[in-house]
Design a protein around this motif. Sequence first.
Motif, mmCIF file in Angstrom:
data_model
loop_
_atom_site.group_PDB
_atom_site.id
_atom_site.type_symbol
_atom_site.label_atom_id
_atom_site.label_comp_id
_atom_site.label_asym_id
_atom_site.label_seq_id
_atom_site.Cartn_x
_atom_site.Cartn_y
_atom_site.Cartn_z
ATOM 1 N N VAL A 98 -14.102 18.576 21.396
ATOM 2 C CA VAL A 98 -14.729 19.336 20.308
ATOM 3 C C VAL A 98 -13.811 20.496 19.972
ATOM 4 C CG1 VAL A 98 -16.751 20.630 19.571
ATOM 5 C CG2 VAL A 98 -17.019 18.713 21.159
ATOM 6 N N ILE A 99 -13.411 20.575 18.698
ATOM 7 C CA ILE A 99 -12.461 21.616 18.296
ATOM 8 C C ILE A 99 -13.177 22.699 17.498
ATOM 9 C CG2 ILE A 99 -10.504 20.052 18.324
ATOM 10 C CD1 ILE A 99 -10.692 19.819 15.317
ATOM 11 N N GLY A 100 -12.623 23.901 17.611
ATOM 12 C CA GLY A 100 -13.193 25.044 16.914
ATOM 13 C C GLY A 100 -12.471 25.349 15.632
ATOM 14 N N GLU A 101 -11.812 26.503 15.576
ATOM 15 C CA GLU A 101 -11.187 26.958 14.339
ATOM 16 C C GLU A 101 -9.902 26.219 14.002
ATOM 17 O OE1 GLU A 101 -10.676 31.131 14.598
ATOM 18 O OE2 GLU A 101 -12.830 31.583 14.635
ATOM 19 N N SER A 102 -9.240 25.627 14.998
ATOM 20 C CA SER A 102 -7.992 24.896 14.746
ATOM 21 C C SER A 102 -7.955 23.648 15.621
ATOM 22 C CB SER A 102 -6.780 25.788 15.048
ATOM 23 O OG SER A 102 -6.595 25.925 16.447
ATOM 24 N N PRO A 103 -7.099 22.675 15.283
ATOM 25 C CA PRO A 103 -6.999 21.452 16.088
ATOM 26 C C PRO A 103 -6.574 21.704 17.529
ATOM 27 C CG PRO A 103 -6.008 21.132 13.929
ATOM 28 C CD PRO A 103 -6.299 22.604 14.046
ATOM 29 N N ASP A 104 -5.937 22.848 17.790
ATOM 30 C CA ASP A 104 -5.512 23.175 19.155
ATOM 31 C C ASP A 104 -6.561 23.970 19.922
ATOM 32 O OD1 ASP A 104 -2.916 21.974 19.019
ATOM 33 O OD2 ASP A 104 -2.267 23.658 17.766
ATOM 34 N N ASP A 105 -7.652 24.299 19.248
ATOM 35 C CA ASP A 105 -8.726 25.080 19.871
ATOM 36 C C ASP A 105 -9.830 24.137 20.358
ATOM 37 O OD1 ASP A 105 -10.504 27.072 20.643
ATOM 38 O OD2 ASP A 105 -11.278 27.354 18.594
ATOM 39 N N VAL A 106 -9.613 23.555 21.539
ATOM 40 C CA VAL A 106 -10.600 22.637 22.113
ATOM 41 C C VAL A 106 -11.595 23.451 22.929
ATOM 42 C CG1 VAL A 106 -10.983 20.619 23.583
ATOM 43 C CG2 VAL A 106 -8.896 20.789 22.203
ATOM 44 N N VAL A 107 -12.839 23.468 22.485
ATOM 45 C CA VAL A 107 -13.841 24.344 23.099
ATOM 46 C C VAL A 107 -14.696 23.628 24.142
ATOM 47 C CG1 VAL A 107 -13.942 25.871 21.113
ATOM 48 C CG2 VAL A 107 -15.455 23.884 21.216
ATOM 49 N N GLY A 108 -14.590 22.306 24.198
ATOM 50 C CA GLY A 108 -15.376 21.573 25.185
ATOM 51 C C GLY A 108 -15.335 20.078 24.918
ATOM 52 N N ILE A 109 -16.104 19.333 25.698
ATOM 53 C CA ILE A 109 -16.186 17.882 25.567
ATOM 54 C C ILE A 109 -17.635 17.496 25.262
ATOM 55 C CG2 ILE A 109 -15.833 15.650 26.702
ATOM 56 C CD1 ILE A 109 -13.256 17.210 26.191
ATOM 57 N N LEU A 110 -17.801 16.613 24.289
ATOM 58 C CA LEU A 110 -19.126 16.118 23.931
ATOM 59 C C LEU A 110 -19.290 14.689 24.418
ATOM 60 C CD1 LEU A 110 -21.819 16.373 22.313
ATOM 61 C CD2 LEU A 110 -20.562 15.412 20.367
ATOM 62 N N SER A 170 -1.345 17.831 22.809
ATOM 63 C CA SER A 170 -0.533 16.623 22.663
ATOM 64 C C SER A 170 -1.397 15.380 22.518
ATOM 65 C CB SER A 170 0.384 16.442 23.883
ATOM 66 O OG SER A 170 1.260 17.522 24.039
ATOM 67 N N GLY A 171 -2.554 15.400 23.191
ATOM 68 C CA GLY A 171 -3.430 14.238 23.189
ATOM 69 C C GLY A 171 -4.396 14.324 24.351
ATOM 70 N N ILE A 172 -4.850 13.173 24.810
ATOM 71 C CA ILE A 172 -5.781 13.141 25.938
ATOM 72 C C ILE A 172 -5.363 12.070 26.935
ATOM 73 C CG2 ILE A 172 -7.727 13.946 24.537
ATOM 74 C CD1 ILE A 172 -8.758 11.026 24.573
ATOM 75 N N VAL A 173 -5.878 12.205 28.151
ATOM 76 C CA VAL A 173 -5.737 11.181 29.185
ATOM 77 C C VAL A 173 -7.106 10.987 29.816
ATOM 78 C CG1 VAL A 173 -4.771 10.599 31.445
ATOM 79 C CG2 VAL A 173 -3.307 11.630 29.710
ATOM 80 N N THR A 174 -7.521 9.760 29.993
ATOM 81 C CA THR A 174 -8.808 9.481 30.619
ATOM 82 C C THR A 174 -8.605 8.889 32.010
ATOM 83 O OG1 THR A 174 -9.024 7.186 29.843
ATOM 84 C CG2 THR A 174 -9.716 8.949 28.334
ATOM 85 N N ILE A 175 -9.652 8.921 32.803
ATOM 86 C CA ILE A 175 -9.573 8.341 34.143
ATOM 87 C C ILE A 175 -9.300 6.843 34.058
ATOM 88 C CG2 ILE A 175 -12.062 7.900 34.328
ATOM 89 C CD1 ILE A 175 -11.841 8.675 37.298
#
Length: 277
Positions: A98-110, A170-175
């Motif tokens: 979940v992003i806030g004011e910018s694409p680099d501002d990740v505020v949490g996971i939904l 850069s992206g994400i990595v999952t288990i």
Amino acid sequence: MAEEGSSSDRGWLERLGMALTGEPSSRSELIETLRAAEQRQLLDAEALSIIEGALVVAEMQAREIIIPRSQVAVVRMDMSPEELLQVVIESGHSRFPVIGESPDDVVGILLAKDLLPLALKDRKTKFNLRDLLRPCTAIPESKRLNILLQEFRSTHNHLAVVYDEYGGVSGIVTIEDVLEQIVGDIEDEYDLGDEDFIKSHVEGDFTVKALTPIDEFNEFFKASFSEEEYDTIGGIVTQHFGHLPERDEEINIEGFQFKVLNADNRRIRLLHLIPPA
């Protein structure tokens, strides 16, 4: 029963010990010893594959298996409940940065399951996305996968947001991405089904299984790839690379832009495709 289990464990360990009597001094020597043990039937092929995968993961970093930012489905803090549900339904994923004011501002996971109350037509409580957010695990691109897997297990998180050296996402990595490096492809209810080889996206690009038969690929895209040497599109792509490609490697074949999305040390699994204009 406990004694039988202990005896079985000792027997397995003794057989493994026999396999290691050569006292290998490097990882390559260890793998050779384990392969020799498999040939002598001290280890089965599946166990050998998992051990090799674990050894490889110990030397890999997050940047090597990252899902690029451009391919990550995200939601914004300012989205309405209807917009959130649309993203969840269209992507089919279970977790979203979940992003806030910018694409680099990740505020949490939904988590998609936390949106289930929105399906109740007579909901009376006011919706607040911030109340549903889970903590975000942030890691650098250089994070070693064996360490990341330990952290996933200890924190019970299944997704980490990867940042570059400048603080950008850069992206994400999952288990699942990590485990697939050890045990091979893990399919879930959101993967392409066995009968589905090609999935189209609204942007005009496609996700294509490497096992897609060439005749089916040709028919779908009005292409003319030869079926003489290879049966699948993965074989064609590997042939043109001239080597077994790794994740994110790209190649253009007859106007088709292929990018490797998923691969291991044995084969390509999934491709991203942009067809000719």
